[in-house]
Design a protein around this motif. Structure first.
Motif, PDB file in Angstrom:
ATOM      1  N   UNK A 104       0.858  -1.170   0.000  1.00 14.06           N
ATOM      2  CA  UNK A 104       0.000   0.000   0.000  1.00 14.06           C
ATOM      3  C   UNK A 104       0.898   1.223   0.000  1.00 14.06           C
ATOM      4  N   UNK A 105       0.484   2.240  -0.753  1.00 13.09           N
ATOM      5  CA  UNK A 105       1.284   3.450  -0.879  1.00 13.09           C
ATOM      6  C   UNK A 105       0.412   4.648  -0.538  1.00 13.09           C
ATOM      7  N   UNK A 106       0.916   5.507   0.343  1.00 16.19           N
ATOM      8  CA  UNK A 106       0.197   6.731   0.666  1.00 16.19           C
ATOM      9  C   UNK A 106       1.074   7.918   0.301  1.00 16.19           C
ATOM     10  N   UNK A 107       0.518   8.859  -0.452  1.00 13.95           N
ATOM     11  CA  UNK A 107       1.226  10.068  -0.868  1.00 13.95           C
ATOM     12  C   UNK A 107       0.741  11.236  -0.013  1.00 13.95           C
ATOM     13  N   UNK A 108       1.686  12.067   0.432  1.00  9.51           N
ATOM     14  CA  UNK A 108       1.383  13.125   1.394  1.00  9.51           C
ATOM     15  C   UNK A 108       1.990  14.442   0.911  1.00  9.51           C
ATOM     16  N   UNK A 109       1.196  15.494   0.896  1.00  8.87           N
ATOM     17  CA  UNK A 109       1.682  16.790   0.432  1.00  8.87           C
ATOM     18  C   UNK A 109       2.771  17.321   1.359  1.00  8.87           C
ATOM     19  N   UNK A 110       3.638  18.206   0.854  1.00  6.68           N
ATOM     20  CA  UNK A 110       4.690  18.784   1.711  1.00  6.68           C
ATOM     21  C   UNK A 110       4.125  19.459   2.957  1.00  6.68           C
ATOM     22  N   UNK A 111       2.983  20.127   2.825  1.00  6.30           N
ATOM     23  CA  UNK A 111       2.398  20.812   3.975  1.00  6.30           C
ATOM     24  C   UNK A 111       1.963  19.812   5.050  1.00  6.30           C
ATOM     25  N   UNK A 112       1.307  18.749   4.634  1.00  6.43           N
ATOM     26  CA  UNK A 112       0.840  17.743   5.594  1.00  6.43           C
ATOM     27  C   UNK A 112       1.991  16.937   6.171  1.00  6.43           C
ATOM     28  N   UNK A 113       3.116  16.857   5.450  1.00 10.19           N
ATOM     29  CA  UNK A 113       4.262  16.046   5.888  1.00 10.19           C
ATOM     30  C   UNK A 113       5.245  16.826   6.741  1.00 10.19           C
ATOM     31  N   UNK A 114       4.900  18.041   7.144  1.00 14.66           N
ATOM     32  CA  UNK A 114       5.854  18.910   7.850  1.00 14.66           C
ATOM     33  C   UNK A 114       6.320  18.335   9.188  1.00 14.66           C
ATOM     34  N   UNK A 123      10.088   2.375   8.834  1.00 13.80           N
ATOM     35  CA  UNK A 123       9.302   2.476  10.057  1.00 13.80           C
ATOM     36  C   UNK A 123       8.604   1.149  10.294  1.00 13.80           C
ATOM     37  N   UNK A 124       8.424   0.814  11.548  1.00 16.07           N
ATOM     38  CA  UNK A 124       7.695  -0.391  11.916  1.00 16.07           C
ATOM     39  C   UNK A 124       6.205  -0.073  11.853  1.00 16.07           C
ATOM     40  N   UNK A 125       5.497  -0.760  11.002  1.00 14.85           N
ATOM     41  CA  UNK A 125       4.069  -0.473  10.818  1.00 14.85           C
ATOM     42  C   UNK A 125       3.264  -1.089  11.961  1.00 14.85           C
ATOM     43  N   UNK A 126       2.623  -0.260  12.753  1.00 12.13           N
ATOM     44  CA  UNK A 126       1.764  -0.761  13.816  1.00 12.13           C
ATOM     45  C   UNK A 126       0.502  -1.365  13.199  1.00 12.13           C
ATOM     46  N   UNK A 127      -0.181  -2.243  13.945  1.00 14.05           N
ATOM     47  CA  UNK A 127      -1.446  -2.788  13.412  1.00 14.05           C
ATOM     48  C   UNK A 127      -2.429  -1.688  13.026  1.00 14.05           C
ATOM     49  N   UNK A 128      -2.460  -0.607  13.812  1.00 15.51           N
ATOM     50  CA  UNK A 128      -3.382   0.486  13.502  1.00 15.51           C
ATOM     51  C   UNK A 128      -2.995   1.156  12.183  1.00 15.51           C
ATOM     52  N   UNK A 129      -1.702   1.415  11.976  1.00 11.31           N
ATOM     53  CA  UNK A 129      -1.262   2.058  10.743  1.00 11.31           C
ATOM     54  C   UNK A 129      -1.606   1.188   9.527  1.00 11.31           C
ATOM     55  N   UNK A 130      -1.384  -0.120   9.663  1.00  8.90           N
ATOM     56  CA  UNK A 130      -1.713  -1.017   8.556  1.00  8.90           C
ATOM     57  C   UNK A 130      -3.201  -0.928   8.207  1.00  8.90           C
ATOM     58  N   UNK A 131      -4.058  -0.974   9.225  1.00 12.84           N
ATOM     59  CA  UNK A 131      -5.498  -0.937   8.972  1.00 12.84           C
ATOM     60  C   UNK A 131      -5.930   0.409   8.401  1.00 12.84           C
ATOM     61  N   UNK A 132      -5.295   1.482   8.865  1.00 14.26           N
ATOM     62  CA  UNK A 132      -5.635   2.805   8.341  1.00 14.26           C
ATOM     63  C   UNK A 132      -5.305   2.919   6.854  1.00 14.26           C
ATOM     64  N   UNK A 133      -4.140   2.383   6.468  1.00 17.26           N
ATOM     65  CA  UNK A 133      -3.751   2.446   5.060  1.00 17.26           C
ATOM     66  C   UNK A 133      -4.675   1.595   4.195  1.00 17.26           C
ATOM     67  N   UNK A 134      -5.000   0.405   4.682  1.00  9.06           N
ATOM     68  CA  UNK A 134      -5.899  -0.471   3.934  1.00  9.06           C
ATOM     69  C   UNK A 134      -7.276   0.185   3.781  1.00  9.06           C
ATOM     70  N   UNK A 138      -9.481   2.418   0.038  1.00 13.01           N
ATOM     71  CA  UNK A 138     -10.809   2.186  -0.546  1.00 13.01           C
ATOM     72  C   UNK A 138     -11.579   3.478  -0.764  1.00 13.01           C
ATOM     73  N   UNK A 139     -11.021   4.606  -0.309  1.00 14.18           N
ATOM     74  CA  UNK A 139     -11.713   5.875  -0.487  1.00 14.18           C
ATOM     75  C   UNK A 139     -11.719   6.303  -1.957  1.00 14.18           C
ATOM     76  N   UNK A 140     -12.700   7.087  -2.367  1.00 13.04           N
ATOM     77  CA  UNK A 140     -12.652   7.678  -3.707  1.00 13.04           C
ATOM     78  C   UNK A 140     -11.395   8.548  -3.837  1.00 13.04           C
ATOM     79  N   UNK A 141     -10.885   8.653  -5.042  1.00 11.88           N
ATOM     80  CA  UNK A 141      -9.683   9.447  -5.261  1.00 11.88           C
ATOM     81  C   UNK A 141      -9.876  10.881  -4.766  1.00 11.88           C
ATOM     82  N   UNK A 142     -11.021  11.473  -5.096  1.00 10.31           N
ATOM     83  CA  UNK A 142     -11.346  12.832  -4.632  1.00 10.31           C
ATOM     84  C   UNK A 142     -12.375  12.722  -3.498  1.00 10.31           C
ATOM     85  N   UNK A 143     -11.949  12.156  -2.392  1.00  7.96           N
ATOM     86  CA  UNK A 143     -12.855  11.980  -1.263  1.00  7.96           C
ATOM     87  C   UNK A 143     -13.281  13.354  -0.717  1.00  7.96           C
TER      88      UNK A 143
END
Length: 281
Positions: A104-114, A123-134, A138-143
């Motif tokens: 799974x790949x998540x892209x983050x704008x420079x402002x949000x990644x500050x 990074x060690x992916x916590x169970x919560x992080x894994x579920x959040x990415x999954x 499933x969200x629409x591209x322009x949620x």
């Protein structure tokens, strides 16, 4: 965005740098043969590699299955299953996938990644992080902004910021002579040449090689090569290679000597290390 698979229409894809959302995720489902790891976040079969490139947005790649590796100027990382790698905005990098990779790949704008790490790291992916990415994949591209999707995106940023970092990192020298040695060792990891042997191959004295490598990586030649072997071992074991085969391919005299090195470095045997990874998945 709906999870992409080998049957997805190419029209579903959009350059993540052009998506007007602070956080956008892509998922993986199916098996394809094209090299589109970051372009469509799909499964990979065999060994796939992308050339050096960069994105305006930062990105987090989570490997649920298979092994990813990433090289940037000055560093090389291995990303085992259930781990992730953070690549900051505008970082020139190259991704390689070995085996069948689900990611799974998540892209983050420079402002949000500050508030996220300023340099590339695993990074060690916590169970919560894994579920959040999954879930976010499933969200629409322009949620819709301001709703549940935006709240979940904020949680993703918080989880990445708090996630512990991994240790499968290898500093990479930039000196042309040292880089030649690195390239030769990567081509033939089983070569057990001494520091003196390697220095002679590139026209350096043993003392100069040791000094330059320490300056650029903070490691001795022996320590650097051992760390590289450790990372290759994790990569090959994750792709299904047996311990004996890995020991042979790395030039160890026996599987026992390889296991001893692995245990000293990571605190457990290769079999237990990979079993832990499988259990967490």
């Amino acid at each position: 965005m709906p999870v992409l698979n080998e049957f997805s229409d190419a029209g579903e894809w959009m350059d993540p740098d052009l998506v007007p959302r602070p956080v956008v995720s892509f998922g993986a489902s199916g098996t394809v043969t094209a090299s589109v790891l970051e372009e469509q976040a799909r499964f990979y079969s065999d060994r796939k590699e992308m050339d050096f490139h960069r994105h305006r947005k930062g990105q987090l790649l989570l490997a649920l299955r298979g092994i990813l590796s990433c090289e940037v100027q000055g560093g090389f990382w291995i990303v085992p299953p259930q781990s992730a790698i953070w690549i900051p905005c505008e970082t020139l990098h190259k991704i390689t996938a070995a085996g069948t990779v689900e990611c799974y790949v998540v892209f983050i704008t420079p402002e949000a990644a500050s508030t996220l790490p300023p340099a590339c790291c695993t990074v060690v992916a916590t169970p919560l992080l894994r579920e959040l990415l999954i879930r976010s994949a499933s969200f629409p591209l322009l949620y819709p902004e301001g709703g549940m999707e935006s709240h979940l995106a904020t949680l993703i940023l918080d989880e990445i910021a708090m996630a512990p970092t991994g240790n499968l990192h290898l500093p990479m020298p930039t000196d042309a002579r040292l880089r030649k040695i690195v390239d030769l060792i990567m081509e033939n990891p089983a070569d057990r040449g001494t520091t003196q042997t390697w220095a002679r191959r590139v026209g350096l004295s043993e003392r100069t090689l040791a000094r330059l490598l320490t300056q650029e990586t903070g490691m001795s030649f022996g320590r650097w090569r051992q760390q590289f072997h450790l990372m290759l071992a994790v990569k090959w074991l994750g792709s299904g290679s047996a311990v004996q085969q890995v020991a042979d391919d790395l030039g160890y005299e026996s599987a026992g000597s390889f296991v001893t090195m692995f245990r000293k470095a990571l605190g457990t045997s290769p079999a237990r290390y990979m079993a832990q990874r499988k259990r967490s998945s």
